[in-house]
Design an enzyme around this catalytic site. Structure first.
Site, PDB file in Angstrom:
ATOM      1  CD  GLU A  66     -38.630 -48.552 -24.614  1.00  0.00           C
ATOM      2  OE1 GLU A  66     -37.444 -48.447 -24.971  1.00  0.00           O
ATOM      3  OE2 GLU A  66     -39.157 -47.794 -23.773  1.00  0.00           O
ATOM      4  CD  GLU A  75     -32.528 -45.065 -19.108  1.00  0.00           C
ATOM      5  OE1 GLU A  75     -33.139 -44.012 -19.377  1.00  0.00           O
ATOM      6  OE2 GLU A  75     -31.649 -45.548 -19.857  1.00  0.00           O
ATOM      7  CE1 TYR A 117     -29.319 -47.141 -26.369  1.00  0.00           C
ATOM      8  CE2 TYR A 117     -29.604 -46.102 -24.233  1.00  0.00           C
ATOM      9  CZ  TYR A 117     -30.026 -47.009 -25.190  1.00  0.00           C
ATOM     10  OH  TYR A 117     -31.142 -47.782 -24.975  1.00  0.00           O
ATOM     11  CD  GLU A 167     -32.388 -49.123 -22.113  1.00  0.00           C
ATOM     12  OE1 GLU A 167     -32.163 -48.019 -22.655  1.00  0.00           O
ATOM     13  OE2 GLU A 167     -33.379 -49.330 -21.390  1.00  0.00           O
TER      14      GLU A 167
END
Ligand code: AHR
Length: 500
Positions: free
Chosen positions: A25, A173, A248, A304
């Site tokens: 990113e 997202e 995450y 992710e």
């Protein structure tokens, strides 16, 4: 004694190479400095991409690279990143540190990076603050082969031939930084935006990723599938090829996630316990997907994942720069084993992120570079890519971590490649116990075994002063027996065996 039973004659599912994907990113020093230094840099580079980093990444066979975000994607306007560099618009990267983004790395540079890595392309489009026209024109710019306003513009900017976009994400997202939408609203927007992600090349269709849930938001999965998964003769997979999932691993609460390098045994087990939660997420979201798509035509894209700790002291909090220890290596090992074991549904995954951000493969400090323990796990697991998961189970495994953060001491996955070579990867999560392991095969008596190991203290890491502390080493203590193997796996370690 733990026993691993392998029926190498029973192939369960194909392990898409894309399970071993990466994410880069416009965030901190991932793109700028980490990957791209510009052609005029003193750091050796080819067309602006730093040679040391590219050469290291080639060794782990990066299958696909997601770009430009993340949250950045929904603020990215691709036309700012094409044309002469000195004329490119400068903007504030509001999400990540408020620094100036000069757009010197844009579409052309991304495709050059993927060319050098030899990987597939995964572009994430802007739904949050971009228009349908903008997204549609980006796809035309990248992929149209012929006379059209965007293809002409691409040629005028020096690239006559179209590129191949393998995968395209429609929003990121969208339940959060990508627009704070509700699932049915996003679902409807998705249907509209994806209509204009045109397939200009019938031989190379663009696979589309629908924004899926955050962690355990099962309602999002249900409602988005209800809105978007709509098989019909003209839309073979409905309107989508993948549903994304973001998860995450953070040991502490969001405001204080914990240090990447200074942590107790309890925090170690807590982290691994949370990493193993990935299995429940994959199974439960997968069960919802099964109701809509029992034939598993669409894939879950965990695009992710990885550890997220407090940033290294003294660094920009918006840059998400963290060190990487044996604990990260174990997180990578167990997560990749989970993906392999669920490769019937998980078809794409991208660890966050490739260089200098979150759970990276590589850290850089100006001209210096080091490989993290996580890099070595990706190297040890590379043969799983494009192989077939084979039937396997483990018995006799103890647990550790106490009632609160219980984890199995051992965890594994096994695949067979096109040449019939098996790859068995095993993680020992225990901080204290060495574990004797007995492997038995259905028919095979191994002729040749090549094995490597990554092991050290839980908080061991590589630094610029000592970049080779934690490295993959050869693992010689493997005994071949009739239709089996025996070895002892030390605590806090990852082992990879190639078996013929
Ligand atoms: O990877 C860092 C950020 O985490 C991404 O930009 C965003 O998608 C997620 O919240």
């Amino acid at each position: 004694m733990a026993k691993i039973y392998i029926n190498e004659t029973n192939k369960i599912s194909h392990i898409n190479p894309e399970l071993y994907g990466q994410f880069s990113e416009h965030l901190g020093r991932c793109i700028y400095e980490g990957l791209y230094v510009g052609e005029d840099s003193d750091i050796p580079n080819v067309n602006g991409m730093r040679t040391d980093v590219i050469e290291a990444l080639k060794k782990i066979h990066v299958p696909v690279l997601r770009w430009p975000g993340g949250c950045f994607a929904d603020e990215y306007h691709w036309k700012d990143g094409i044309g002469p560099k000195e004329q490119r618009k400068k903007m504030i990267n509001t999400h990540w540190g408020g620094v100036v983004e000069d757009n010197s790395f844009g579409t052309h540079e991304y495709f050059e990076l993927c060319r050098q890595l030899g990987c597939k392309t995964y572009i994430n489009g802007n739904v949050g603050s971009g228009t349908v026209q903008e997204m549609s024109e980006w796809v035309e710019y990248m992929t149209f082969n012929g006379v059209s306003p965007m293809a002409d513009l691409r040629a005028a900017n020096g690239h006559e031939a179209p590129w191949k976009v393998d995968i395209f994400g429609v929003g990121n997202e969208s339940w959060g930084c990508g627009g704070n939408m509700r699932p049915t609203y996003y679902g409807d927007l998705y249907r509209r935006y994806q209509t204009y992600v045109r397939n200009y090349n019938a031989d190379a269709p663009i696979l589309k990723v629908t924004c899926g849930p955050n962690v355990n938001d099962y309602e999002w999965t249900e409602k988005v599938l209800d809105t978007c998964f709509n098989p019909s003769p003209c839309h073979l997979h409905g309107f989508m090829d993948y549903l994304s999932l973001h998860y995450y691993t953070t040991p502490g609460p969001w405001e204080h996630k914990g240090s990447a390098t200074e942590f107790s045994a309890e925090e170690y087990y807590c982290t691994l316990h949370k990493a193993l939660y990935m299995e429940e997420l994959v199974e439960k979201h997968g069960a919802i997907m099964d109701r809509y798509d029992p034939e598993k035509k669409i894939g879950l894209a965990v695009d992710e994942w990885g550890t997220w700790f407090d940033v290294e002291p003294g660094t920009n909090p918006g840059f998400l720069y963290q060190q990487n220890t044996m604990r990260d290596a174990l997180v990578a090992a167990v997560t990749l084993n989970i993906f392999n074991q669920h490769s019937d549904r998980v078809k794409l995954a991208c660890i966050a992120q490739m260089v200098n951000v979150l759970q990276s493969m590589i850290l850089t400090d100006k001209e210096k570079m080091l490989l993290t323990p996580t890099y070595h796990v990706f190297h040890m697991y590379r043969s799983h890519q494009d192989s077939d998961l084979v039937e396997n189970k483990i018995e006799g495994v103890k647990t550790e971590g106490g009632a609160m953060y219980e984890v199995p001491v051992l965890q594994q996955s096994v695949s067979v490649d096109k040449d019939g070579v098996l790859t068995l990867t095993v993680a020992n999560l225990s901080l204290e116990q060495s574990c004797p392991v007995e492997v038995s095969f259905k028919k095979l008596t191994p002729g040749l075994v090549q094995a490597s190991i990554l092991t050290d203290e839980k908080d061991a890491c590589n630094t610029f002063d000592r970049p080779d502390r934690v490295v993959e080493r050869s693992f010689d203590d493997v005994t071949v027996v009739e239709r089996g193997l025996k070895f002892v796996i030390p605590p806090c370690s990852v082992v990879s065996l190639r078996i013929r």
